[in-house]
Motif scaffolding. Structure first.
Motif: not given
Length: 315
Positions: A87-90, A57-63
């Motif tokens: 956003a989830p998967g950012a 799964a894709v990581l991250g929240s800040d974009a």
């Protein structure tokens, strides 16, 4: 077509790697944004390590980036709008984002700066609000040289509070002092007054110490746990005048508060300290620097440009 994205991989360095994934498909009330920059947080490292984000799964929240596909229902920003999103998967070249989870970014604000705001900025803003921030309250911010900490120091100072910043070493004192802290302490050594509010991102023994120092009627907001150490309260530590220890999590709709943070940046009331910059492929270096607490402020990944040279700023 496919997009590059940062996914969880338990066999890879720092438990994450760059992979090719299918193009995102926007759901109801979502836009697709081309991601220019993203911000790596301690929470992302924990997501990969704890299993909260599963393998693949894709990581991250800040974009932050630009809208390339508007929402089909007509809500949200138009194509070409510069935006910041939580956003989830950012951590991908393109991401589908709820229109309630983003805010426009004016041309005067660098997208790298905007990308640093969501997780840390929202945590600082919302935890201070939950704790009852008001003018002349005494606010203790632990981990004050980190992302949440630096934002919390600035926001509390901007509100007229007396801000005490706690850092891990003398080398990390400059950032919080520059951000407006009235006092900067190493750990909690020398804390001479009982704070009304504690914003704690360290956890462990320091959380226990901060709880002991908290004034009657005060609020301790636990927004992170970068120490990775247990917090052991001695007997009767929770018996006495009423005060509260509150868990914290960013949740709900984010657009309004992201717009507030962007406005504060535009006005010069909130600045972003970037302590590491590099490309998506250099994320292992960023993760290592975060774990070793060598990053003052935020770690920013260039998603749209892979040519950025990685560096811990000022080191």
């Amino acid at each position: 077509m496919s997009v590059r994205a940062l996914v969880v991989d338990r066999s890879a360095s720092e438990l994450m790697r760059v992979a090719e994934l299918p193009e995102p498909v926007a759901g109801p009330g979502q836009v697709v944004m081309e991601v220019s920059h993203a911000s790596l947080n301690h929470g992302d490292l924990n997501d990969a390590r704890s299993g909260r984000v599963p393998p693949g799964a894709v990581l991250g929240s800040d974009a932050a980036g630009v809208v390339t596909q508007a929402a089909a229902d007509g809500t949200g920003p138009a194509v070409g709008t510069r935006v910041v999103a939580m956003a989830p998967g950012a951590f991908a070249e393109r991401v589908a984002v709820d229109v309630t989870a983003l805010a426009p970014v004016p041309a005067s604000v660098d997208l790298a700066v905007a990308a640093a705001l969501p997780v840390a900025g929202l945590a600082a803003l919302r935890s201070l609000r939950a704790a009852g921030l008001s003018r002349e309250k005494r606010v203790l911010v632990t981990g004050a040289s980190g992302g949440v900490g630096l934002f919390a120091v600035q926001l509390a100072t901007h509100a007229g509070a007396y801000v005490i910043a706690s850092v891990g070493s003398a080398a990390r004192a400059e950032g919080p002092a520059r951000a407006g802290a009235s006092e900067v302490l190493i750990g909690l050594e020398g804390l001479s007054m009982s704070p009304d509010i504690v914003i704690d991102s360290v956890g462990g023994p320091q959380l226990v110490q901060a709880w002991d120092k908290l004034a009657p009627g005060g609020s301790l907001q636990s927004v992170g746990w970068t120490s990775g150490e247990p917090a052991v309260f001695p007997p009767y530590a929770t018996v006495g005048p009423a005060k509260s220890l509150n868990s914290f999590l960013n949740q709900g709709e984010f657009g309004g508060d992201l717009a507030t943070l962007i406005q504060l940046v535009t006005e010069g009331a909130l600045t972003v300290e970037i302590g590491w910059r590099g490309s998506l492929e250099q994320v292992a270096e960023a993760a290592k620097a975060l774990r070793e607490r060598r990053v003052s402020g935020k770690a920013i990944l260039a998603i749209g440009s892979a040519e950025t040279e990685a560096s811990v700023v000022g080191r």
